[in-house]
Scaffold this motif. Structure first.
Motif, PDB file in Angstrom:
ATOM      1  N   LEU A 185      37.996  15.652 -24.721  1.00 27.45           N
ATOM      2  CA  LEU A 185      37.612  16.384 -25.941  1.00 27.45           C
ATOM      3  C   LEU A 185      36.223  16.005 -26.420  1.00 27.45           C
ATOM      4  CD1 LEU A 185      38.443  18.375 -28.180  1.00 27.45           C
ATOM      5  CD2 LEU A 185      39.262  16.403 -29.487  1.00 27.45           C
ATOM      6  N   LEU A 186      35.881  14.720 -26.365  1.00 27.27           N
ATOM      7  CA  LEU A 186      34.597  14.266 -26.909  1.00 27.27           C
ATOM      8  C   LEU A 186      33.404  14.998 -26.302  1.00 27.27           C
ATOM      9  CD1 LEU A 186      32.913  12.370 -28.699  1.00 27.27           C
ATOM     10  CD2 LEU A 186      33.020  10.691 -26.830  1.00 27.27           C
ATOM     11  N   PRO A 187      33.252  15.048 -24.964  1.00 24.90           N
ATOM     12  CA  PRO A 187      32.085  15.763 -24.415  1.00 24.90           C
ATOM     13  C   PRO A 187      32.083  17.241 -24.752  1.00 24.90           C
ATOM     14  CG  PRO A 187      33.627  15.140 -22.668  1.00 24.90           C
ATOM     15  CD  PRO A 187      34.056  14.412 -23.903  1.00 24.90           C
ATOM     16  N   LEU A 188      33.267  17.842 -24.871  1.00 24.26           N
ATOM     17  CA  LEU A 188      33.327  19.260 -25.223  1.00 24.26           C
ATOM     18  C   LEU A 188      32.929  19.475 -26.686  1.00 24.26           C
ATOM     19  CD1 LEU A 188      36.648  20.224 -23.403  1.00 24.26           C
ATOM     20  CD2 LEU A 188      34.341  20.936 -22.763  1.00 24.26           C
ATOM     21  N   ALA A 189      33.305  18.555 -27.554  1.00 24.14           N
ATOM     22  CA  ALA A 189      32.936  18.659 -28.959  1.00 24.14           C
ATOM     23  C   ALA A 189      31.426  18.554 -29.126  1.00 24.14           C
ATOM     24  CB  ALA A 189      33.648  17.575 -29.771  1.00 24.14           C
ATOM     25  N   ILE A 190      30.831  17.591 -28.451  1.00 24.52           N
ATOM     26  CA  ILE A 190      29.378  17.401 -28.544  1.00 24.52           C
ATOM     27  C   ILE A 190      28.641  18.592 -27.930  1.00 24.52           C
ATOM     28  CG2 ILE A 190      27.455  15.967 -27.742  1.00 24.52           C
ATOM     29  CD1 ILE A 190      29.354  13.565 -27.986  1.00 24.52           C
ATOM     30  N   LEU A 240      46.155  25.329 -21.611  1.00 29.30           N
ATOM     31  CA  LEU A 240      45.623  24.221 -22.402  1.00 29.30           C
ATOM     32  C   LEU A 240      44.345  24.554 -23.162  1.00 29.30           C
ATOM     33  CD1 LEU A 240      46.143  21.191 -19.982  1.00 29.30           C
ATOM     34  CD2 LEU A 240      47.349  21.630 -22.122  1.00 29.30           C
ATOM     35  N   LYS A 241      43.642  25.579 -22.740  1.00 31.05           N
ATOM     36  CA  LYS A 241      42.400  25.951 -23.424  1.00 31.05           C
ATOM     37  C   LYS A 241      42.643  26.171 -24.912  1.00 31.05           C
ATOM     38  CE  LYS A 241      38.630  29.326 -23.329  1.00 31.05           C
ATOM     39  NZ  LYS A 241      38.056  30.509 -22.656  1.00 31.05           N
ATOM     40  N   VAL A 242      43.838  26.674 -25.260  1.00 35.66           N
ATOM     41  CA  VAL A 242      44.178  26.911 -26.667  1.00 35.66           C
ATOM     42  C   VAL A 242      44.170  25.602 -27.445  1.00 35.66           C
ATOM     43  CG1 VAL A 242      46.019  27.660 -28.224  1.00 35.66           C
ATOM     44  CG2 VAL A 242      45.519  28.965 -26.156  1.00 35.66           C
ATOM     45  N   PHE A 243      44.704  24.538 -26.848  1.00 34.79           N
ATOM     46  CA  PHE A 243      44.763  23.254 -27.549  1.00 34.79           C
ATOM     47  C   PHE A 243      43.373  22.682 -27.790  1.00 34.79           C
ATOM     48  CE2 PHE A 243      49.178  22.582 -25.478  1.00 34.79           C
ATOM     49  CZ  PHE A 243      49.763  23.347 -26.464  1.00 34.79           C
ATOM     50  N   PRO A 294      34.753  26.269 -25.672  1.00 30.35           N
ATOM     51  CA  PRO A 294      34.251  26.000 -24.329  1.00 30.35           C
ATOM     52  C   PRO A 294      34.880  26.943 -23.321  1.00 30.35           C
ATOM     53  CG  PRO A 294      35.795  24.286 -25.025  1.00 30.35           C
ATOM     54  CD  PRO A 294      35.512  25.135 -26.226  1.00 30.35           C
ATOM     55  N   THR A 295      34.139  27.277 -22.301  1.00 27.80           N
ATOM     56  CA  THR A 295      34.649  28.165 -21.264  1.00 27.80           C
ATOM     57  C   THR A 295      35.594  27.406 -20.340  1.00 27.80           C
ATOM     58  OG1 THR A 295      32.866  27.656 -19.714  1.00 27.80           O
ATOM     59  CG2 THR A 295      32.473  29.440 -21.310  1.00 27.80           C
ATOM     60  N   ARG A 296      36.276  28.149 -19.501  1.00 26.70           N
ATOM     61  CA  ARG A 296      37.162  27.529 -18.515  1.00 26.70           C
ATOM     62  C   ARG A 296      36.377  26.585 -17.616  1.00 26.70           C
ATOM     63  NH1 ARG A 296      41.555  30.420 -14.521  1.00 26.70           N
ATOM     64  NH2 ARG A 296      41.812  28.716 -13.064  1.00 26.70           N
ATOM     65  N   ASP A 297      35.195  27.007 -17.188  1.00 28.74           N
ATOM     66  CA  ASP A 297      34.383  26.159 -16.307  1.00 28.74           C
ATOM     67  C   ASP A 297      33.946  24.880 -17.020  1.00 28.74           C
ATOM     68  OD1 ASP A 297      34.627  27.913 -14.241  1.00 28.74           O
ATOM     69  OD2 ASP A 297      32.676  28.878 -14.538  1.00 28.74           O
ATOM     70  N   GLU A 298      33.592  24.993 -18.303  1.00 24.24           N
ATOM     71  CA  GLU A 298      33.174  23.806 -19.064  1.00 24.24           C
ATOM     72  C   GLU A 298      34.328  22.826 -19.238  1.00 24.24           C
ATOM     73  OE1 GLU A 298      29.634  25.824 -21.797  1.00 24.24           O
ATOM     74  OE2 GLU A 298      31.713  25.838 -22.496  1.00 24.24           O
TER      75      GLU A 298
END
Length: 519
Positions: A185-190, A240-243, A294-298
């Motif tokens: 989650l952290l890298p996606l949040a940033i 899981l993308k929803v979460f 974030p996208t699926r790839d991200e």
């Protein structure tokens, strides 16, 4: 009836009149289903989810044969509990061991018992799963509106989607993948906040990854139940993308309403528990889908990076209560009884592909010991020779490698010696457990379409002297000729598969057949 027999109805909102969901799109139409559940406004007290979730997960009760998972559950429950004694065996499997309290969603005593039954049968159906703590809360929620066997079928659907790359991620099934989920989650949040307006203080936290590592439990443990079931509607369709969307939304809302910009876990958890005082369910759901997610790839990139870190720190293993469970190695079935996939020395597929393939097998077949029956580099390129070596074995897995480096094949559930009943003409035989698969360049399983009224949908296997075919109706799903140097793959009615290779006609490089024996 709004709730099942497994919940304490006195702890939940008063049941409302139940109506069937209207204008349900086909569960195969992902885009329409996403829009439908995102716009749904079903309350916790309505029984709509009893029908909606079964529709999403393709759980049919017209007859047991329409839903093989239900038949499997009944057989395994009878064998494990009724024959051996329920009291002695009833327990929470180690693969879901964690801090999740089984009664958190107002399950009554019968509900907790049913949850333990479902999770125990799942653990024996899928011995490949070494660690999956999310199974417990998801099963608990399903039991609010489903029977034991329907809940089992729902979990089976999610597990099989997880191991089919045609779908988004649904469930982490070992320690490495679960740890990667927690730490991604952290890298996606940033990354979602490049200008630092919302999450700039994350970089200043002491061990920020650890502070956010329990984010999935913000959702399952802390989010109010009425909010959670709305999220579950979407998760069952989107994965899981929803979460991730929900967690990022929580961080943003908390940041806006926090006086001291605190992003410590305790502060976040308190905010979530009191979420209903700051925003309604409807506004929260709108915030979730207004967010630039974030996208699926991200997500995949962040998870894969976290997996590498997890493997480095844990050396690829998980010690759980004194029982060592390997991650991404042999398929463990418990002490003294294991399926050792490493004994298969294939010239076509690697161990990762073999494990992926194993997770697609019917539960009864996945516990059999594999053995190589045929390899063209040893046994030659001759269909008659292949028949002689494999026709008395059941089931078998046919794996084809083309000159274009594509890898695909078929799981054949019946003995090929059945072919002798059809010496004249192109007689098809077999049953609905047969399926096609692709392992490279794409990874996917193509199961029986199960349309009994359509004769073309039940053409499973034809094994003539000059041609082996798996899948018929309009075209052949996979076929190889007598010299085993050429073949074809097209969309067939039986499996509704795309062509498994880049061109309809392919040239064969290697063929292997794996047999499964009950030792």
């Amino acid at each position: 009836m709004a709730y099942s027999q497994y919940v304490n109805v006195d702890d939940l909102p008063r049941p409302e009149a139940t109506s069937l969901p209207t204008d349900l799109p086909p569960n195969s139409d992902l885009n329409k289903m996403k829009k439908y559940v995102r716009n749904g406004k079903w309350t916790l007290a309505q029984g709509t989810r009893r029908h909606l979730w079964k529709h999403i997960l393709n759980i049919s009760y017209a007859k047991v044969s329409d839903c093989p998972a239900i038949e499997t559950f009944r057989a395994q429950k009878a064998a494990f509990f009724e024959e051996q004694g329920q009291e002695r065996n009833l327990r929470v499997p180690k693969m879901v061991q964690g801090d999740f309290p089984l009664s958190i969603y107002h399950l009554n005593k019968e509900g907790v018992t049913s949850l333990q039954v479902v999770l125990t049968v799942i653990s024996f159906t899928y011995p490949q799963i070494s660690y999956c703590p999310l199974l417990a809360p998801i099963a608990s929620l399903c039991l609010h509106w489903m029977t034991e066997e329907e809940t089992y079928a729902a979990l089976c659907d999610l597990i099989l989607k997880e191991f089919n790359e045609a779908y988004m991620m649904y469930l982490p099934t070992n320690t490495v993948s679960y740890t990667a989920l927690c730490n991604s989650l952290l890298p996606l949040a940033i990354a979602s906040d490049p200008h630092g307006k919302s999450f700039n203080n994350m970089r200043n936290l002491v061990n920020p990854r650890e502070q956010l590592s329990q984010w999935i439990w913000w959702i399952f443990r802390d989010l109010p139940l009425s909010y959670l079931v709305r999220i579950m509607d979407c998760y069952l369709v989107e994965g899981l993308k929803v979460f991730y969307r929900v967690a990022l939304t929580i961080l943003q809302l908390h940041k806006k309403q926090s006086n001291n910009n605190a992003l410590e876990e305790d502060a976040i958890r308190n905010f979530i528990k009191n979420l209903s005082s700051s925003t309604t369910e409807e506004k929260f759901i709108k915030s979730v889908y207004k967010l630039k997610a974030p996208t699926r790839d991200e997500i995949t990139k962040a998870v894969e990076h976290a997996k590498e870190l997890a493997r480095t720190s844990s050396n690829g293993s998980h010690e759980n209560g004194g029982h060592h469970q390997s991650v991404d190695t042999g398929v463990s079935m418990g002490p003294g009884n294991s399926i050792v996939l490493e004994t298969i020395k294939s010239n076509i597929i690697d161990q990762e592909q073999l494990h992926k393939l194993w997770l697609w097998l019917p539960p009864k077949s996945s516990v059999f010991q594999p053995t190589l029956l045929y390899q063209t580099h040893l046994d030659g390129f001759n269909l008659s020779q292949l028949y002689r070596k494999i026709e008395s074995h059941q089931p078998v897995i046919l794996i084809i490698n083309t000159l274009n480096k594509e890898v695909f094949g078929a799981y054949i559930s019946v003995m090929l010696k059945e072919r002798h009943k059809y010496d004249k003409g192109m007689g098809f035989f077999g049953d609905g457990q047969t399926f096609l698969f692709s392992l490279s360049p794409r990874t996917a399983k193509y199961s029986w379409t199960n349309r009994p009224q359509d004769h073309g949908s039940s053409l499973f296997v034809s094994a003539q002297n000059e041609r082996l075919v798996v899948g018929g109706g309009n075209h052949e799903g996979v076929a190889i000729d007598w010299a085993m140097d050429k073949g074809v793959s097209r969309t067939c009615t039986t499996f509704n598969n795309p062509p498994l290779c880049s061109t309809p006609d392919f040239s064969i490089c290697n063929v292997e057949v794996i047999g499964l024996r009950d030792d």
